[in-house]
Write an enzyme that holds these catalytic residues in place. Structure first.
Site, PDB file in Angstrom:
ATOM      1  N   CYS A   8      -2.125 -12.001   6.816  1.00 15.04           N
ATOM      2  CA  CYS A   8      -1.184 -11.335   5.847  1.00 15.04           C
ATOM      3  C   CYS A   8      -1.923  -9.912   5.404  1.00 15.04           C
ATOM      4  O   CYS A   8      -2.789  -9.659   6.195  1.00 15.04           O
ATOM      5  CB  CYS A   8      -1.101 -12.095   4.431  1.00 15.04           C
ATOM      6  SG  CYS A   8      -2.424 -12.303   3.392  1.00 15.04           S
ATOM      7  N   ASN A  11      -5.120 -11.191   2.459  1.00 17.35           N
ATOM      8  CA  ASN A  11      -5.825 -12.347   2.760  1.00 17.35           C
ATOM      9  C   ASN A  11      -6.321 -13.070   1.414  1.00 17.35           C
ATOM     10  O   ASN A  11      -7.401 -13.803   1.652  1.00 17.35           O
ATOM     11  CB  ASN A  11      -7.206 -12.445   3.983  1.00 17.35           C
ATOM     12  CG  ASN A  11      -7.568 -13.570   4.335  1.00 17.35           C
ATOM     13  OD1 ASN A  11      -8.933 -13.685   4.557  1.00 17.35           O
ATOM     14  ND2 ASN A  11      -6.709 -14.437   4.652  1.00 17.35           N
ATOM     15  N   CYS A  13      -3.606 -14.305  -0.679  1.00 19.57           N
ATOM     16  CA  CYS A  13      -2.166 -15.079  -1.187  1.00 19.57           C
ATOM     17  C   CYS A  13      -1.653 -16.043   0.024  1.00 19.57           C
ATOM     18  O   CYS A  13      -1.967 -17.157   0.107  1.00 19.57           O
ATOM     19  CB  CYS A  13      -1.224 -14.142  -1.773  1.00 19.57           C
ATOM     20  SG  CYS A  13      -1.774 -13.465  -3.148  1.00 19.57           S
ATOM     21  N   ARG A  14      -0.773 -15.336   0.908  1.00 18.65           N
ATOM     22  CA  ARG A  14      -0.090 -15.880   1.937  1.00 18.65           C
ATOM     23  C   ARG A  14      -0.791 -16.422   2.853  1.00 18.65           C
ATOM     24  O   ARG A  14      -0.816 -17.744   3.295  1.00 18.65           O
ATOM     25  CB  ARG A  14       0.996 -15.038   2.521  1.00 18.65           C
ATOM     26  CG  ARG A  14       2.022 -14.346   1.488  1.00 18.65           C
ATOM     27  CD  ARG A  14       2.905 -13.596   2.109  1.00 18.65           C
ATOM     28  NE  ARG A  14       2.135 -12.046   2.240  1.00 18.65           N
ATOM     29  CZ  ARG A  14       2.531 -11.024   2.735  1.00 18.65           C
ATOM     30  NH1 ARG A  14       3.687 -11.031   3.085  1.00 18.65           N
ATOM     31  NH2 ARG A  14       1.851  -9.798   2.831  1.00 18.65           N
ATOM     32  N   SER A  15      -1.707 -15.929   3.611  1.00 19.69           N
ATOM     33  CA  SER A  15      -2.496 -16.345   4.698  1.00 19.69           C
ATOM     34  C   SER A  15      -3.427 -17.377   4.481  1.00 19.69           C
ATOM     35  O   SER A  15      -3.423 -18.489   5.096  1.00 19.69           O
ATOM     36  CB  SER A  15      -3.172 -15.105   5.635  1.00 19.69           C
ATOM     37  OG  SER A  15      -4.044 -14.470   5.030  1.00 19.69           O
ATOM     38  N   ASP A 125       5.342 -11.602  -0.556  1.00 16.72           N
ATOM     39  CA  ASP A 125       4.173 -11.259  -0.875  1.00 16.72           C
ATOM     40  C   ASP A 125       4.198 -11.620  -2.442  1.00 16.72           C
ATOM     41  O   ASP A 125       4.494 -11.018  -3.368  1.00 16.72           O
ATOM     42  CB  ASP A 125       3.534  -9.998  -0.646  1.00 16.72           C
ATOM     43  CG  ASP A 125       2.054  -9.906  -0.842  1.00 16.72           C
ATOM     44  OD1 ASP A 125       1.655 -10.920  -1.634  1.00 16.72           O
ATOM     45  OD2 ASP A 125       1.633  -9.079  -0.557  1.00 16.72           O
TER      46      ASP A 125
END
Length: 154
Positions: A8, A11, A13-15, A125
């Site tokens: 993401c 690095n 939140c999402r990933s 995001d």
């Protein structure tokens, strides 16, 4: 050994959420000795930081460990070392493609491309939207499909 890298922007939140979720699923399936999971960001703002508090909270709520996760930035050698690089959105995928050098091994795709029934192909995001539950739900579906694809290559 199949290697999967989630990517993401920062690095945090999402990933890392996807990394923790996928790692948990891989472990429950007894495949932790066959599938390696990691995550990275295209930006360098959060290198060395743990996941965002919102990511930590949603993972804790779902009994998923994020121990040891620290933000890092994707590098060109990742495209040689990993089999799958899974981007969270279109912009991340474009930035990953810019890193390609000679003979990249990795297949680069957006996670939501694996879910044809989902109209939007970019995982929002939560750093900006605050909707960590929505992201968790999308990642859960995407990770299930990714695991099925990955098991075919083991």
């Amino acid at each position: 050994m199949i290697k999967v890298l989630f990517v993401c922007l920062g690095n945090i939140c999402r990933s890392p959420m996807a990394e923790a979720m996928f790692r948990d699923t891989v472990k429950r399936e007894g495949l932790e000795h066959k599938i390696i999971v990691d995550s990275a960001g295209t930006g360098d703002w959060h290198i060395g930081n743990p996941p965002h508090k919102g990511t930590q909270d949603i993972l804790l709520k779902n009994n998923i460990s994020f121990d040891g996760l620290k933000a890092r930035q994707i590098v060109s050698t990742d495209l040689v070392e990993f089999d799958y690089i899974i981007a969270m959105d279109t912009e991340n995928k474009k930035n990953i493609e810019k890193l390609k050098e000679a003979n990249p091994k990795a297949e680069v795709l957006r996670l939501l491309d694996l879910l044809p029934h989902i109209v939007t192909k970019d995982v929002p995001d939560p750093y900006f939207t605050g909707n960590f539950q929505e992201v968790f739900d999308l990642l859960e579906q995407g990770c299930k499909q990714l695991l099925e694809i990955t098991k075919e290559r083991i």
